[in-house]
Motif scaffolding. Structure first.
Motif, PDB file in Angstrom:
ATOM      1  N   ALA A  58       0.838  -1.201   0.000  1.00  0.00           N
ATOM      2  CA  ALA A  58       0.000   0.000   0.000  1.00  0.00           C
ATOM      3  C   ALA A  58       0.871   1.247   0.000  1.00  0.00           C
ATOM      4  O   ALA A  58       1.975   1.250   0.543  1.00  0.00           O
ATOM      5  CB  ALA A  58      -0.913  -0.001   1.214  1.00  0.00           C
ATOM      6  N   GLY A  59       0.384   2.314  -0.634  1.00  0.00           N
ATOM      7  CA  GLY A  59       1.094   3.584  -0.680  1.00  0.00           C
ATOM      8  C   GLY A  59       0.155   4.704  -1.067  1.00  0.00           C
ATOM      9  O   GLY A  59      -1.002   4.462  -1.441  1.00  0.00           O
ATOM     10  N   THR A  60       0.643   5.939  -1.006  1.00  0.00           N
ATOM     11  CA  THR A  60      -0.227   7.090  -1.237  1.00  0.00           C
ATOM     12  C   THR A  60       0.254   8.068  -2.300  1.00  0.00           C
ATOM     13  O   THR A  60      -0.527   8.899  -2.756  1.00  0.00           O
ATOM     14  CB  THR A  60      -0.408   7.880   0.078  1.00  0.00           C
ATOM     15  N   ASP A  61       1.532   8.026  -2.695  1.00  0.00           N
ATOM     16  CA  ASP A  61       2.077   9.058  -3.574  1.00  0.00           C
ATOM     17  C   ASP A  61       2.238   8.656  -5.029  1.00  0.00           C
ATOM     18  O   ASP A  61       2.147   9.503  -5.917  1.00  0.00           O
ATOM     19  CB  ASP A  61       3.442   9.526  -3.054  1.00  0.00           C
ATOM     20  N   THR A  63       1.596   5.143  -7.864  1.00  0.00           N
ATOM     21  CA  THR A  63       1.181   3.772  -8.147  1.00  0.00           C
ATOM     22  C   THR A  63       2.232   3.131  -9.039  1.00  0.00           C
ATOM     23  O   THR A  63       2.604   3.716 -10.060  1.00  0.00           O
ATOM     24  CB  THR A  63      -0.178   3.751  -8.871  1.00  0.00           C
ATOM     25  N   ASP A  82      10.537   5.191   0.468  1.00  0.00           N
ATOM     26  CA  ASP A  82       9.933   5.604   1.743  1.00  0.00           C
ATOM     27  C   ASP A  82      10.889   6.477   2.541  1.00  0.00           C
ATOM     28  O   ASP A  82      10.470   7.436   3.188  1.00  0.00           O
ATOM     29  CB  ASP A  82       9.547   4.384   2.589  1.00  0.00           C
ATOM     30  N   SER A  87       5.732   7.578  -0.836  1.00  0.00           N
ATOM     31  CA  SER A  87       5.049   6.322  -0.544  1.00  0.00           C
ATOM     32  C   SER A  87       4.531   5.699  -1.840  1.00  0.00           C
ATOM     33  O   SER A  87       3.654   6.264  -2.499  1.00  0.00           O
ATOM     34  CB  SER A  87       3.889   6.597   0.426  1.00  0.00           C
ATOM     35  N   GLU A  89       2.671   2.647  -3.971  1.00  0.00           N
ATOM     36  CA  GLU A  89       1.744   1.510  -3.915  1.00  0.00           C
ATOM     37  C   GLU A  89       2.076   0.575  -5.070  1.00  0.00           C
ATOM     38  O   GLU A  89       2.128   1.015  -6.217  1.00  0.00           O
ATOM     39  CB  GLU A  89       0.295   1.994  -4.017  1.00  0.00           C
ATOM     40  N   SER A 107      -6.169   2.837  -7.507  1.00  0.00           N
ATOM     41  CA  SER A 107      -4.909   3.355  -6.979  1.00  0.00           C
ATOM     42  C   SER A 107      -4.542   4.690  -7.620  1.00  0.00           C
ATOM     43  O   SER A 107      -4.070   5.606  -6.934  1.00  0.00           O
ATOM     44  CB  SER A 107      -3.792   2.333  -7.186  1.00  0.00           C
ATOM     45  N   LYS A 110      -6.188   7.514  -6.086  1.00  0.00           N
ATOM     46  CA  LYS A 110      -5.604   7.839  -4.780  1.00  0.00           C
ATOM     47  C   LYS A 110      -4.273   8.576  -4.925  1.00  0.00           C
ATOM     48  O   LYS A 110      -4.028   9.553  -4.227  1.00  0.00           O
ATOM     49  CB  LYS A 110      -5.415   6.539  -3.988  1.00  0.00           C
ATOM     50  N   THR A 111      -3.396   8.107  -5.833  1.00  0.00           N
ATOM     51  CA  THR A 111      -2.033   8.647  -5.907  1.00  0.00           C
ATOM     52  C   THR A 111      -1.856   9.733  -6.961  1.00  0.00           C
ATOM     53  O   THR A 111      -1.020  10.616  -6.796  1.00  0.00           O
ATOM     54  CB  THR A 111      -1.018   7.528  -6.209  1.00  0.00           C
ATOM     55  N   THR A 181       7.438  12.572  -9.076  1.00  0.00           N
ATOM     56  CA  THR A 181       7.106  13.211  -7.807  1.00  0.00           C
ATOM     57  C   THR A 181       7.966  14.416  -7.494  1.00  0.00           C
ATOM     58  O   THR A 181       7.641  15.172  -6.587  1.00  0.00           O
ATOM     59  CB  THR A 181       7.232  12.217  -6.646  1.00  0.00           C
TER      60      THR A 181
END
Length: 187
Positions: A58-61, A63, A82, A87, A89, A107, A110-111, A181
């Protein structure tokens, strides 16, 4: 025709049982470097559903959709990122026909960022299809262009040392994540 690309012994057994019990033609594509990998495999019968991707981390930033061998590289790259505050996913499709895009699309929502990592060629490989479907179905959720990590458009060397250097790995995925990112954090 169904096409399975298991990344673990658990998935290989589950997909094989699903293939035998499901009928119809099924092709298994296994990366030769996975043959030495060991993992948990229950003795009882179980099926791994075709067309249903699984989240391996799992991650947030960002995919990272990783196919076959690249699942291990993606998980390792996500762990290393990390430490830099990013983060990741990791999603493993397990099958490419049918292709389980539901987990990928959830995903991306989310990201907002997508890296597709495949040990195959970037040109005409499965990474192109995943990137195209993500762009068609989730363009409004993407904050950055889709990045693909894979083999260059050249023949794979036969010598083991050259092949190891030729295949994409952790550093390639980390570079792609950095591009999407930003170096110092999420943009």
């Amino acid at each position: 025709l169904k096409v399975a690309v298991p990344a673990s012994p658990y998935d290989a057994k589950g997909l094989l049982i699903a293939a035998v019990k499901g009928g119809g033609p099924v092709m298994f594509c296994e990366h030769r470097w996975l043959y030495d990998f060991k993992g948990y495999v229950p003795e009882e019968m179980y099926k791994a559903p075709f067309g249903q991707a699984v989240v391996r981390r799992a991650g947030t930033d960002v995919t990272i959709v990783a196919v076959s061998l690249m699942v291990y590289e993606a998980v390792k790259a996500a762990r290393e990122r990390d430490a830099e505050g990013i983060s990741g996913e990791v999603i493993n499709p397990r099958t490419i026909k049918p292709l389980g895009m539901a987990a990928v699309m959830a995903s991306i929502k989310k990201t907002g960022r997508l890296i597709v990592a495949d040990a195959g060629h970037v040109m005409t490989g499965i990474s192109a299809e995943i990137a195209a479907q993500a762009a068609e179905r989730g363009f409004e959720h993407l904050k950055a262009p889709v990045a693909r990590v894979g083999l260059p458009d050249a023949p794979t060397p036969a010598a083991p040392a050259l092949a190891k250097a030729f295949y994409p790995g952790v550093e390639d995925i980390k570079r792609a994540a950095r591009r999407l990112t930003g170096r110092g954090g999420v943009r």
